[in-house]
Design a protein around this motif. Structure first.
Motif, PDB file in Angstrom:
ATOM      1  N   ASN A   4      49.479  44.466  45.661  1.00 15.72           N
ATOM      2  CA  ASN A   4      49.009  44.099  43.737  1.00 15.72           C
ATOM      3  C   ASN A   4      48.165  45.069  42.956  1.00 15.72           C
ATOM      4  N   LEU A   5      46.831  45.041  44.207  1.00 11.50           N
ATOM      5  CA  LEU A   5      45.495  45.524  43.742  1.00 11.50           C
ATOM      6  C   LEU A   5      45.988  47.211  44.003  1.00 11.50           C
ATOM      7  N   MET A   6      46.567  47.701  45.078  1.00 12.47           N
ATOM      8  CA  MET A   6      47.178  49.483  45.553  1.00 12.47           C
ATOM      9  C   MET A   6      47.919  49.490  44.181  1.00 12.47           C
ATOM     10  N   LYS A   7      49.032  48.595  43.926  1.00 12.92           N
ATOM     11  CA  LYS A   7      49.755  49.116  43.456  1.00 12.92           C
ATOM     12  C   LYS A   7      49.248  49.645  41.595  1.00 12.92           C
ATOM     13  N   THR A   8      47.713  48.630  41.313  1.00 11.42           N
ATOM     14  CA  THR A   8      47.842  48.931  40.393  1.00 11.42           C
ATOM     15  C   THR A   8      46.755  49.387  39.654  1.00 11.42           C
ATOM     16  N   THR A   9      46.293  50.228  40.545  1.00  7.58           N
ATOM     17  CA  THR A   9      45.132  51.100  40.515  1.00  7.58           C
ATOM     18  C   THR A   9      45.853  52.400  41.154  1.00  7.58           C
ATOM     19  N   GLN A  10      47.256  52.447  42.119  1.00  7.38           N
ATOM     20  CA  GLN A  10      47.391  53.902  42.566  1.00  7.38           C
ATOM     21  C   GLN A  10      46.435  54.476  43.419  1.00  7.38           C
ATOM     22  N   CYS A  11      45.249  54.333  43.538  1.00  8.88           N
ATOM     23  CA  CYS A  11      43.934  54.731  44.387  1.00  8.88           C
ATOM     24  C   CYS A  11      43.434  54.154  45.579  1.00  8.88           C
ATOM     25  N   CYS A  12      43.042  53.113  45.356  1.00  7.29           N
ATOM     26  CA  CYS A  12      42.087  52.276  45.868  1.00  7.29           C
ATOM     27  C   CYS A  12      41.845  51.090  45.767  1.00  7.29           C
ATOM     28  N   ASP A  13      41.885  50.545  47.324  1.00  6.97           N
ATOM     29  CA  ASP A  13      41.733  48.543  47.613  1.00  6.97           C
ATOM     30  C   ASP A  13      40.819  48.129  46.644  1.00  6.97           C
ATOM     31  N   MET A  14      41.494  47.260  45.837  1.00 10.13           N
ATOM     32  CA  MET A  14      40.297  46.391  44.821  1.00 10.13           C
ATOM     33  C   MET A  14      39.380  44.967  45.360  1.00 10.13           C
ATOM     34  N   ARG A  15      40.553  45.007  46.183  1.00  8.57           N
ATOM     35  CA  ARG A  15      40.563  43.642  46.709  1.00  8.57           C
ATOM     36  C   ARG A  15      38.476  43.390  46.643  1.00  8.57           C
ATOM     37  N   GLY A  16      37.975  42.265  47.494  1.00 12.13           N
ATOM     38  CA  GLY A  16      36.502  41.635  47.476  1.00 12.13           C
ATOM     39  C   GLY A  16      36.039  40.330  46.659  1.00 12.13           C
ATOM     40  N   MET A  17      35.508  40.449  46.700  1.00 17.56           N
ATOM     41  CA  MET A  17      33.787  39.344  46.317  1.00 17.56           C
ATOM     42  C   MET A  17      34.969  37.967  45.120  1.00 17.56           C
ATOM     43  N   LEU A  18      36.262  37.170  46.535  1.00 15.79           N
ATOM     44  CA  LEU A  18      36.959  36.345  45.946  1.00 15.79           C
ATOM     45  C   LEU A  18      36.485  35.293  45.601  1.00 15.79           C
ATOM     46  N   SER A  19      35.301  34.994  47.199  1.00 14.93           N
ATOM     47  CA  SER A  19      34.630  33.595  46.506  1.00 14.93           C
ATOM     48  C   SER A  19      33.769  33.549  45.729  1.00 14.93           C
ATOM     49  N   PHE A  20      33.022  34.990  45.534  1.00 15.97           N
ATOM     50  CA  PHE A  20      32.473  35.082  44.099  1.00 15.97           C
ATOM     51  C   PHE A  20      32.600  34.812  42.737  1.00 15.97           C
ATOM     52  N   LEU A  21      34.409  35.030  42.341  1.00 10.88           N
ATOM     53  CA  LEU A  21      34.908  34.654  41.259  1.00 10.88           C
ATOM     54  C   LEU A  21      35.144  33.633  41.793  1.00 10.88           C
ATOM     55  N   ILE A  22      35.753  32.675  42.626  1.00 15.87           N
ATOM     56  CA  ILE A  22      36.486  30.590  43.207  1.00 15.87           C
ATOM     57  C   ILE A  22      34.691  30.235  42.339  1.00 15.87           C
ATOM     58  N   LEU A  23      33.097  30.521  43.046  1.00 11.66           N
ATOM     59  CA  LEU A  23      32.025  29.801  42.541  1.00 11.66           C
ATOM     60  C   LEU A  23      31.804  30.165  41.174  1.00 11.66           C
ATOM     61  N   TRP A  24      32.138  31.913  40.800  1.00 10.39           N
ATOM     62  CA  TRP A  24      32.141  31.861  38.973  1.00 10.39           C
ATOM     63  C   TRP A  24      32.934  30.958  37.850  1.00 10.39           C
ATOM     64  N   LEU A  25      33.725  30.803  38.882  1.00 11.26           N
ATOM     65  CA  LEU A  25      35.128  29.641  37.672  1.00 11.26           C
ATOM     66  C   LEU A  25      34.834  28.015  37.800  1.00 11.26           C
ATOM     67  N   LEU A  26      34.335  28.163  39.071  1.00 12.71           N
ATOM     68  CA  LEU A  26      33.837  26.816  39.658  1.00 12.71           C
ATOM     69  C   LEU A  26      32.226  26.473  38.336  1.00 12.71           C
ATOM     70  N   SER A  27      31.799  27.282  38.468  1.00 14.20           N
ATOM     71  CA  SER A  27      30.231  27.371  37.623  1.00 14.20           C
ATOM     72  C   SER A  27      31.062  26.596  35.681  1.00 14.20           C
ATOM     73  N   LYS A  28      31.599  26.967  35.972  1.00 12.52           N
ATOM     74  CA  LYS A  28      32.093  26.858  34.482  1.00 12.52           C
ATOM     75  C   LYS A  28      32.518  25.356  33.976  1.00 12.52           C
ATOM     76  N   ARG A  29      33.542  24.824  35.028  1.00  8.05           N
ATOM     77  CA  ARG A  29      34.479  23.915  35.423  1.00  8.05           C
ATOM     78  C   ARG A  29      34.859  23.267  36.363  1.00  8.05           C
ATOM     79  N   GLU A  30      34.471  21.984  36.958  1.00  8.91           N
ATOM     80  CA  GLU A  30      35.752  21.570  37.911  1.00  8.91           C
ATOM     81  C   GLU A  30      37.464  21.878  37.550  1.00  8.91           C
ATOM     82  N   MET A  31      38.065  22.464  38.800  1.00 13.25           N
ATOM     83  CA  MET A  31      39.750  22.443  38.936  1.00 13.25           C
ATOM     84  C   MET A  31      39.999  22.004  39.954  1.00 13.25           C
ATOM     85  N   TYR A  32      40.645  22.266  39.835  1.00 13.28           N
ATOM     86  CA  TYR A  32      41.894  22.132  41.305  1.00 13.28           C
ATOM     87  C   TYR A  32      42.372  23.249  42.236  1.00 13.28           C
ATOM     88  N   GLY A  33      42.867  23.686  42.967  1.00 19.30           N
ATOM     89  CA  GLY A  33      43.327  24.773  43.696  1.00 19.30           C
ATOM     90  C   GLY A  33      44.138  25.422  43.391  1.00 19.30           C
TER      91      GLY A  33
END
Lengths: 113, 113
Positions: A4-33
């Motif tokens: 999906n990331l290559m399809k979206t941008t058609q130029c470069c891989d936009m993966r990365g910082m998944l753990s950061f995004l998860i932590l940021w989301l959980l800093s807002k409120r607790e959630m299940y998977g």
DNA sequence: ATTATTATATTGGACATCCAATATAATATT
DNA sequence: AATATTATATTGGATGTCCAATATAATAAT
């Protein structure tokens, strides 16, 4: 190929910082998977697979950045104090590294909120 | 272990989107390799190694996103039209995925500019 | 009670990003 | 001319992120 990331941008891989995004989301409120997956899906345009989410959550727990509490078949994830401190630091790093790109596209960012 | 990113945030790996950042920098102006490394170093707090930069540049060229022109021992890199279009799309994706984090830390982002 | 759905968990493979080290080459300095 | 510096280039290994597939388990629906 990360579909999906290559399809979206058609130029470069936009993966990365998944753990950061998860932590940021959980800093807002607790959630299940699957809630975490849905929130990421809202932002990235496509919901990540279980094979992406659960190993990352497992690792964050192993490093003491989040804690879990099972409620029936759901596991509720919440951030620890250590995780919160680290996330603040990560946010500062992130803004320094990429802040200019946002200043340049402020109108798009405001729509995201 | 990715040394500087874990050291900086002490919680999570902040690597990722290197090619995107390179393309964004080159969409501003053409640069040679070490200039790109320095610009990234300014934003991330530590200049990346040659082993990170040159393979990424090689790959971007192979995909037709940048072009090169040798001037003595320096290679000057510039973005192609294909690269520019892809970078615009990547910026849009990036702002949608992470825009809220920047809205939350506007003061830090403004300092980055 | 049975079936369907949802949630979690795991695995192996692919890939981009990172590093340290090494090598070559072009300038700059001595 | 010789040496030092800077720039590029490569390689192998490590790591986080991604996927598809499979498996198990807890609810929900029938």
């Amino acid at each position: 190929m990360v579909k999906n990331l290559m399809k979206t941008t058609q130029c470069c891989d936009m993966r990365g910082m998944l753990s950061f995004l998860i932590l940021w989301l959980l800093s807002k409120r607790e959630m299940y998977g699957q809630e975490i997956a849905e929130e990421i899906g809202k932002r990235r345009g496509e919901k990540p697979n279980p094979g992406t989410i659960y190993p990352a959550l497992k690792d964050l727990k192993a490093r003491g950045l989040i804690r879990t509490e099972r409620e029936g078949r759901r596991v509720v994830y919440s951030i620890t104090e250590k995780g919160r401190i680290g996330t603040m630091r990560a946010c500062i790093y992130f803004c320094k590294a990429f802040g200019e790109i946002f200043e340049e596209h402020k109108n798009i960012c405001e729509q995201a909120s």
